[in-house]
Design an enzyme around this catalytic site. Structure first.
Site, PDB file in Angstrom:
ATOM      1  N   LYS A   2      16.031 -29.216 -17.088  1.00 37.72           N
ATOM      2  CA  LYS A   2      16.262 -28.496 -18.353  1.00 37.72           C
ATOM      3  C   LYS A   2      17.729 -28.115 -18.524  1.00 37.72           C
ATOM      4  O   LYS A   2      18.306 -28.333 -19.576  1.00 37.72           O
ATOM      5  CB  LYS A   2      15.441 -27.182 -18.405  1.00 37.72           C
ATOM      6  CG  LYS A   2      13.954 -27.347 -18.467  1.00 37.72           C
ATOM      7  CD  LYS A   2      13.281 -26.010 -18.781  1.00 37.72           C
ATOM      8  CE  LYS A   2      13.507 -24.943 -17.724  1.00 37.72           C
ATOM      9  NZ  LYS A   2      12.878 -25.208 -16.424  1.00 37.72           N
ATOM     10  N   ARG A  52       7.846 -18.672 -21.824  1.00 41.51           N
ATOM     11  CA  ARG A  52       7.289 -19.103 -20.544  1.00 41.51           C
ATOM     12  C   ARG A  52       5.872 -18.592 -20.362  1.00 41.51           C
ATOM     13  O   ARG A  52       5.266 -18.845 -19.317  1.00 41.51           O
ATOM     14  CB  ARG A  52       8.146 -18.541 -19.418  1.00 41.51           C
ATOM     15  CG  ARG A  52       9.068 -19.532 -18.732  1.00 41.51           C
ATOM     16  CD  ARG A  52       9.830 -18.746 -17.691  1.00 41.51           C
ATOM     17  NE  ARG A  52      10.444 -19.525 -16.678  1.00 41.51           N
ATOM     18  CZ  ARG A  52      11.740 -19.850 -16.639  1.00 41.51           C
ATOM     19  NH1 ARG A  52      12.527 -19.515 -17.610  1.00 41.51           N
ATOM     20  NH2 ARG A  52      12.216 -20.515 -15.607  1.00 41.51           N
ATOM     21  N   ARG A  56      20.027 -28.230  -5.104  1.00 42.70           N
ATOM     22  CA  ARG A  56      20.725 -27.815  -6.327  1.00 42.70           C
ATOM     23  C   ARG A  56      21.868 -26.841  -6.031  1.00 42.70           C
ATOM     24  O   ARG A  56      21.737 -25.936  -5.213  1.00 42.70           O
ATOM     25  CB  ARG A  56      19.737 -27.160  -7.286  1.00 42.70           C
ATOM     26  CG  ARG A  56      20.402 -26.582  -8.520  1.00 42.70           C
ATOM     27  CD  ARG A  56      19.464 -26.482  -9.669  1.00 42.70           C
ATOM     28  NE  ARG A  56      18.614 -25.311  -9.621  1.00 42.70           N
ATOM     29  CZ  ARG A  56      17.770 -24.983 -10.595  1.00 42.70           C
ATOM     30  NH1 ARG A  56      17.665 -25.759 -11.668  1.00 42.70           N
ATOM     31  NH2 ARG A  56      17.022 -23.918 -10.493  1.00 42.70           N
ATOM     32  N   ARG A  77      21.591 -20.819  -6.025  1.00 39.85           N
ATOM     33  CA  ARG A  77      20.900 -19.673  -6.610  1.00 39.85           C
ATOM     34  C   ARG A  77      20.030 -18.975  -5.570  1.00 39.85           C
ATOM     35  O   ARG A  77      19.422 -19.633  -4.732  1.00 39.85           O
ATOM     36  CB  ARG A  77      20.023 -20.139  -7.780  1.00 39.85           C
ATOM     37  CG  ARG A  77      20.734 -20.097  -9.099  1.00 39.85           C
ATOM     38  CD  ARG A  77      19.979 -20.788 -10.188  1.00 39.85           C
ATOM     39  NE  ARG A  77      18.602 -20.339 -10.373  1.00 39.85           N
ATOM     40  CZ  ARG A  77      17.845 -20.698 -11.398  1.00 39.85           C
ATOM     41  NH1 ARG A  77      18.337 -21.482 -12.341  1.00 39.85           N
ATOM     42  NH2 ARG A  77      16.618 -20.274 -11.505  1.00 39.85           N
ATOM     43  N   ARG A 135       7.559 -19.657  -8.122  1.00 37.11           N
ATOM     44  CA  ARG A 135       7.956 -20.123  -9.459  1.00 37.11           C
ATOM     45  C   ARG A 135       7.048 -21.251  -9.942  1.00 37.11           C
ATOM     46  O   ARG A 135       6.664 -21.297 -11.119  1.00 37.11           O
ATOM     47  CB  ARG A 135       9.420 -20.583  -9.456  1.00 37.11           C
ATOM     48  CG  ARG A 135      10.383 -19.393  -9.435  1.00 37.11           C
ATOM     49  CD  ARG A 135      11.722 -19.765  -8.843  1.00 37.11           C
ATOM     50  NE  ARG A 135      12.537 -20.593  -9.702  1.00 37.11           N
ATOM     51  CZ  ARG A 135      13.548 -21.347  -9.266  1.00 37.11           C
ATOM     52  NH1 ARG A 135      13.835 -21.396  -7.981  1.00 37.11           N
ATOM     53  NH2 ARG A 135      14.245 -22.053 -10.106  1.00 37.11           N
TER      54      ARG A 135
END
Ligand code: AMP
Length: 217
Positions: free
Chosen positions: A14, A89, A128, A161, A172
């Site tokens: 995203k 969400r 990431r 992160r 998540r």
């Protein structure tokens, strides 16, 4: 231009697609995740409330999130279109947006959903790295910055992160399937839903999204 929602599980791409879409179509990028991270780094009351929730991978309560988006969407720069990234969400958030959008002249025109299998999401999130300044995303093997550890866009030092760890990711993903995936049905019924395969590569995916957006201009 259009009022767009970008959705998909964590690691679907995203953020990467959002940056390309807003650059190409000159839209404001409204990422609730970025807004919360900004609030946390500035130590605002919202940031203090959201910090622990976000770090463990849970969702920030609907009232807080809806209030934040309402204020942001009401600003003048959203009059000619916007890209919502990471909102809604939950079904209550989508219901709130369905009322709020038309009320302030910001009804949603289309929903872009990117899907990727779980094993690949886990692999992507583990590698990431993100820019804390401009929000750009990289990957240690798939999408390296030109200079190791440095953001191509703004030169800031890249970080991992706090919620990009195996434990938070599990929470998540769980939240995604329980609370966010039902939005697929919600937006299909609204006639706004467009599905994209997130495994085709970032460039191909962007071309496909671009074709849809050009056609709905
Ligand atoms: P993201 O950058 O979109 O992955 O968001 C990071 C985190 O911010 C999420 O894991 C949630 O804890 C929180 N967050 C972002 N958007 C929302 C939302 N629409 N509703 C609730 N929590 C959110």
């Amino acid at each position: 231009m259009a009022n767009i929602i970008l959705m998909g599980p964590p690691g679907a791409g995203k953020g990467t697609q959002a940056k390309r879409i807003v650059d190409a179509f000159k839209l404001p990028h409204i990422s609730t995740g970025d807004m919360f991270r900004e609030a946390i780094s500035q130590g605002t009351p919202l940031g203090l409330q959201a910090k622990a929730i976000i770090e463990r991978g849970d969702l920030v309560p609907d009232e807080l999130t809806i209030g934040l988006v309402k204020e942001r969407l009401s600003r003048d720069d959203c009059a000619e279109g916007f890209l919502l990234d990471g909102f809604p969400r939950t079904i209550p958030q989508a219901e709130a947006l369905k009322v709020l959008g038309p009320e302030i002249g910001r009804a949603i025109d289309l929903v872009i959903d990117i899907s990727v299998p779980d094993e690949e999401l886990v692999r992507r999130i583990a590698g990431r790295r993100v820019c804390p300044k401009c929000g750009a995303s990289y990957h240690i093997t798939d999408m390296k910055p030109k200079k190791e550890g440095i953001c191509d866009r703004c030169g800031a030092e890249l970080i991992q992160r706090k919620d990009d760890n195996a434990e938070s990711l599990k929470v998540r993903l769980d939240n995604y399937y329980k609370q966010t995936a039902p939005l697929i049905d919600f937006y299909e019924k609204e006639g706004l839903y467009h599905h994209f395969d997130g495994m085709v590569g970032a460039d191909n995916l962007f071309k496909e999204i671009q074709t849809l957006l050009e056609a709905s201009k």
